[in-house]
Write an enzyme that holds these catalytic residues in place. Structure first.
Site, mmCIF file in Angstrom:
data_model
loop_
_atom_site.group_PDB
_atom_site.id
_atom_site.type_symbol
_atom_site.label_atom_id
_atom_site.label_comp_id
_atom_site.label_asym_id
_atom_site.label_seq_id
_atom_site.Cartn_x
_atom_site.Cartn_y
_atom_site.Cartn_z
ATOM 1 N N CYS A 116 0.788 -1.298 0.147
ATOM 2 C CA CYS A 116 0.034 -0.003 0.025
ATOM 3 C C CYS A 116 0.965 1.264 0.218
ATOM 4 O O CYS A 116 0.426 2.395 -0.208
ATOM 5 C CB CYS A 116 -0.956 0.026 1.319
ATOM 6 S SG CYS A 116 -1.981 -1.346 1.244
ATOM 7 N N HIS A 256 -3.319 6.710 3.266
ATOM 8 C CA HIS A 256 -3.831 5.400 2.691
ATOM 9 C C HIS A 256 -4.986 5.119 2.980
ATOM 10 O O HIS A 256 -5.433 5.262 4.552
ATOM 11 C CB HIS A 256 -2.554 4.542 3.093
ATOM 12 C CG HIS A 256 -3.284 3.019 2.757
ATOM 13 N ND1 HIS A 256 -3.817 2.819 1.700
ATOM 14 C CD2 HIS A 256 -3.138 1.973 3.289
ATOM 15 C CE1 HIS A 256 -4.046 1.455 1.555
ATOM 16 N NE2 HIS A 256 -3.596 0.995 2.492
ATOM 17 N N ASN A 286 -10.073 -0.416 0.509
ATOM 18 C CA ASN A 286 -8.571 -0.334 0.293
ATOM 19 C C ASN A 286 -8.162 -1.063 -0.949
ATOM 20 O O ASN A 286 -8.190 -1.931 -1.322
ATOM 21 C CB ASN A 286 -7.920 -1.407 1.555
ATOM 22 C CG ASN A 286 -6.506 -1.072 1.648
ATOM 23 O OD1 ASN A 286 -5.841 -0.787 0.738
ATOM 24 N ND2 ASN A 286 -6.046 -1.592 2.773
HETATM 25 N N1 ACO Z 1 -18.090 -9.200 9.727
HETATM 26 C C1 ACO Z 1 -18.489 -9.736 10.724
HETATM 27 N N2 ACO Z 1 -17.421 -10.151 11.863
HETATM 28 C C2 ACO Z 1 -16.250 -10.167 11.614
HETATM 29 C C3 ACO Z 1 -15.779 -9.960 10.190
HETATM 30 C C4 ACO Z 1 -16.835 -9.366 9.285
HETATM 31 N N3 ACO Z 1 -16.325 -9.213 8.305
HETATM 32 N N4 ACO Z 1 -14.396 -9.946 10.287
HETATM 33 C C5 ACO Z 1 -13.962 -10.327 11.428
HETATM 34 N N5 ACO Z 1 -15.177 -10.195 12.226
HETATM 35 C C6 ACO Z 1 -15.362 -10.757 13.608
HETATM 36 C C7 ACO Z 1 -14.117 -11.590 14.063
HETATM 37 O O1 ACO Z 1 -14.122 -12.927 13.976
HETATM 38 C C8 ACO Z 1 -13.954 -11.308 15.620
HETATM 39 O O2 ACO Z 1 -15.089 -12.228 16.008
HETATM 40 P P1 ACO Z 1 -14.580 -12.890 17.740
HETATM 41 O O3 ACO Z 1 -14.429 -11.654 18.750
HETATM 42 O O4 ACO Z 1 -15.810 -13.841 17.919
HETATM 43 O O5 ACO Z 1 -13.619 -13.787 17.412
HETATM 44 C C9 ACO Z 1 -14.495 -9.846 15.753
HETATM 45 O O6 ACO Z 1 -15.269 -9.602 14.528
HETATM 46 C C10 ACO Z 1 -13.528 -8.845 16.026
HETATM 47 O O7 ACO Z 1 -12.486 -9.016 15.097
HETATM 48 P P2 ACO Z 1 -11.331 -8.078 15.148
HETATM 49 O O8 ACO Z 1 -10.190 -8.831 14.038
HETATM 50 O O9 ACO Z 1 -10.737 -8.037 16.490
HETATM 51 O O10 ACO Z 1 -11.828 -6.810 14.709
HETATM 52 P P3 ACO Z 1 -11.195 -5.375 14.526
HETATM 53 O O11 ACO Z 1 -12.231 -4.676 15.620
HETATM 54 O O12 ACO Z 1 -9.640 -5.461 14.763
HETATM 55 O O13 ACO Z 1 -11.164 -4.908 13.320
HETATM 56 C C11 ACO Z 1 -10.042 -4.781 10.807
HETATM 57 C C12 ACO Z 1 -10.784 -5.812 12.027
HETATM 58 C C13 ACO Z 1 -11.250 -4.181 10.410
HETATM 59 C C14 ACO Z 1 -9.533 -5.854 9.922
HETATM 60 C C15 ACO Z 1 -9.240 -3.976 11.542
HETATM 61 O O14 ACO Z 1 -8.263 -4.871 12.374
HETATM 62 C C16 ACO Z 1 -8.292 -3.237 10.670
HETATM 63 O O15 ACO Z 1 -8.738 -2.578 10.049
HETATM 64 N N6 ACO Z 1 -7.117 -3.556 10.580
HETATM 65 C C17 ACO Z 1 -6.171 -2.961 9.771
HETATM 66 C C18 ACO Z 1 -6.160 -3.600 8.271
HETATM 67 C C19 ACO Z 1 -5.646 -2.893 7.291
HETATM 68 O O16 ACO Z 1 -5.576 -1.877 7.086
HETATM 69 N N7 ACO Z 1 -4.916 -3.789 6.283
HETATM 70 C C20 ACO Z 1 -4.582 -3.097 5.235
HETATM 71 C C21 ACO Z 1 -3.053 -3.054 5.119
HETATM 72 S S1 ACO Z 1 -2.656 -2.257 3.627
HETATM 73 C C22 ACO Z 1 -1.568 -3.576 2.550
HETATM 74 O O17 ACO Z 1 -0.437 -3.569 2.611
HETATM 75 C C23 ACO Z 1 -2.519 -4.270 1.948
#
Ligand code: ACO
Length: 329
Positions: A116, A256, A286
């Site tokens: 990214c 980003h 993203n």
């Molecule tokens: N729908 C419903 N529930 C979901 C989903 C979904 N799509 N995805 C995950 N969950 C659930 C999980 O299973 C978990 O359930 P549990 O508590 O029963 O185990 C719960 O939601 C919480 O999951 P977390 O991973 O803790 O959720 P979080 O609040 O951290 O949000 C997210 C997840 C959105 C991915 C966040 O961590 C994030 O944005 N991280 C950064 C990711 C990013 O920016 N990546 C791009 C990098 S750039 C590149 O180089 C490609």
């Protein structure tokens, strides 16, 4: 050539495929909800390319728009850099494929892989190559078909990403946003935080790697979230400091476009009001290396940035990589 000047983005363009997939449609594929996706990420929709649109096709459309807006002739482009983690093939480079599709001369072409952060890395490299005096006009593209490496059975990743492309033409001659400075960094100590484990020399494609779904993007979202906020803040402060600027000097931040909560945290940590952040991630999700140029182009077209204002572009990505760029509009 005007070697005393900084490079400028003398042309800009972007492209997103027609097919918009909203959160409700994703609920038909995985166990998720519009409410979860919107509250956790801010994303409402994303564009998905067709089977006939590899990354080079998205890059082509954005590049054509950028070159047209630069007013340059195809024969005047003498360098092509494509930032992507979803190349058409492992090799040759997508930049070479793009060169042919555009009908450019037999000029230097290569890809940059910084996930990214790729578009900002590519701007830094292109500017350095122009400043060397050996190249005049560079086409820099960030293009991704993220849908091609999505695991549509993994709800924690497939809801986050989308496809698109953005492109800039850099030159020391002509007018456009001036590139004031660059900063790039990386920490390769934990590649598994965000990776596509299959298909390279470590895990060449086999029936087993396919069955184990190793050819899809894998991510530790929580750890990436924490790192993203930290490294985007430090990359921003480092670059501003090197140029004797303060956060108050920044009129616009084009971050980003990964997650609105990351943007909100960055706004708090930098003490730059959220209203100065330009975001369009709700429409595109993203798009990795395409995300900053897709947002930047929309801001330019909407007349959002005024002449003389300072813009800060800042990114993080797999690697981990991070990068920041300062522009004067
Ligand atoms: N729908 C419903 N529930 C979901 C989903 C979904 N799509 N995805 C995950 N969950 C659930 C999980 O299973 C978990 O359930 P549990 O508590 O029963 O185990 C719960 O939601 C919480 O999951 P977390 O991973 O803790 O959720 P979080 O609040 O951290 O949000 C997210 C997840 C959105 C991915 C966040 O961590 C994030 O944005 N991280 C950064 C990711 C990013 O920016 N990546 C791009 C990098 S750039 C590149 O180089 C490609």
């Amino acid at each position: 050539m005007n070697s005393g000047r900084n490079s400028r983005m003398v042309g800009f363009g972007s492209f997103a495929p027609d097919q918009a997939v909203d959160n409700l449609e994703l609920c038909n594929r995985v166990d998720t909800s519009d409410e979860w996706i919107q509250t956790r990420t801010g994303i409402k929709s994303r564009r998905i390319a067709s089977d006939h649109q590899p990354t080079s096709e998205l890059a082509l459309r954005a590049a054509q728009r950028a070159i047209e807006s630069s007013g340059l002739k195809l024969g005047e482009i003498d360098l092509v850099i494509v930032a992507t983690i979803t190349p058409d093939m492992a090799f040759p480079s997508t930049a070479c494929i793009l060169q042919h599709k555009l009908g450019l001369g037999k000029v230097a072409c290569f890809d940059i892989e910084a996930a990214c952060s790729g578009f900002l890395y590519a701007l830094d490299v292109a500017d350095a190559m122009i400043s060397s005096g050996r190249y005049r006009n560079a086409l820099v593209v960030g293009a991704e078909k993220m849908s091609s490496i999505m695991d549509w059975q993994d709800r924690s990743t497939c809801v986050l990403f989308g496809d698109g492309a953005g492109a800039a033409v850099l030159s020391k001659d002509g007018e456009g946003p001036e590139l004031l400075g660059f900063f790039c960094g990386a920490d390769g100590s934990n590649p598994s935080l965000l990776c596509q484990p299959g298909g390279g020399s470590l895990n060449p494609a086999t029936v087993d790697t396919v069955e184990e779904r190793k050819h899809f993007l894998k991510m530790n979202g929580r750890e990436i979230f924490k790192s993203a906020v930290r490294v985007m803040e430090s990359a921003s402060r480092e670059l501003l400091g090197r140029h004797g600027l303060n956060v108050e000097d920044v009129s616009h931040v084009i971050p980003h476009q990964a997650n609105v909560r990351i943007v909100e945290s960055l706004s708090q940590r930098l003490e730059i009001p959220l209203m100065k952040f330009f975001c369009n991630l709700e429409k595109f999700g993203n798009t990795s290396a395409a995300s900053i140029p897709l947002a930047f182009d929309e801001g330019l077209r909407k007349g959002h940035f005024k002449a003389g204002e300072i813009g800060l572009l800042v990114a993080f990505g797999a690697g981990l990589t991070w990068s920041s760029t300062l522009v004067r509009f």
